[in-house]
Design an enzyme around this catalytic site. Sequence first.
Site, PDB file in Angstrom:
ATOM      1  N   ARG A 128       0.827  -1.202   0.000  1.00  0.00           N
ATOM      2  CA  ARG A 128       0.000   0.000   0.000  1.00  0.00           C
ATOM      3  C   ARG A 128       0.866   1.258   0.000  1.00  0.00           C
ATOM      4  NH1 ARG A 128      -4.326   0.761   4.775  1.00  0.00           N
ATOM      5  NH2 ARG A 128      -2.533   1.550   5.921  1.00  0.00           N
ATOM      6  N   ARG A 134       1.595   7.427   1.855  1.00  0.00           N
ATOM      7  CA  ARG A 134       1.661   7.526   3.316  1.00  0.00           C
ATOM      8  C   ARG A 134       3.033   7.076   3.808  1.00  0.00           C
ATOM      9  NH1 ARG A 134      -3.580   4.932   6.118  1.00  0.00           N
ATOM     10  NH2 ARG A 134      -2.110   5.111   7.833  1.00  0.00           N
ATOM     11  N   ARG A 146       3.624   0.318  14.571  1.00  0.00           N
ATOM     12  CA  ARG A 146       2.163   0.434  14.518  1.00  0.00           C
ATOM     13  C   ARG A 146       1.495  -0.878  14.932  1.00  0.00           C
ATOM     14  NH1 ARG A 146       1.023   2.147   8.669  1.00  0.00           N
ATOM     15  NH2 ARG A 146      -1.142   2.140   9.319  1.00  0.00           N
TER      16      ARG A 146
END
Length: 190
Positions: A128, A134, A146
Amino acid sequence: MLNIVLFGPPGAGKGTQSEKLIAQYNLAHLSTGDLFRKHLGEGTELGKLAQKYMDDGNLVPDSVVIDMVKDKIASTTDAKGFIFDGFPRTVPQAEALDQMLGEFETTISGMVALDVPDEELKARLLERGKTSGRADDQNEEKINNRIQVYKNETLPVAEFYEQQGKFNKIHGVGTIDGIFSEIRGVVDQF
C-alpha cells in the site's frame, strides 16, 4: 440503528471492507483516519496535532479523537447507523463511545474483528505504501511499531466488547468478497 465497530490491526482490510458494509447496509462511515486527513487537509490545529502522532506511528490522544468523533456523530443524525472504522482504539475510547451513543439513544450493535497474521499485515502495508504516499506505510520500522502499538494499546478493546457479548472474529485473509460474505453472515445476526 445498526452501529458496527470494524476492528483489526493496520493493514487488515478495514477500509476495504467498510466500503462494502456502507454500500450493503446504508451506514454512515466514521473513520478516524478520514477525520484526521480532513483536519490535516484543512490545516486545523487538531489536524497538525494528529499528524505529529501519526508520523511517529503512535496513537492520537483520546481527547482529540473523541472530540472529532462526537462532532461527526452529532452532524450525522439522519444516518441508519454507523460503521466505526479504526475507532475506538483504546478501552477509554470504547467507554466514551458507549456514553456518546447513549446520548443519541443508541448503542454498538457489534464488533467485527479482522484477524490477519503479522507477516501478511507487513506485506500489505508495504505494498500500500507504494501507491498511498503515506510515509507510515513505507517504512518497515514504523509498520512494526504500529502493529506493536495495536497489540499493546488497541487489542484490549476486543475484550471490552467480548465482555458485552458483541465480539465477532473474522479470518481476514482470502478474497475481498469471501471475507465480506463472512462479515455479512455476522452482521445479519445483529
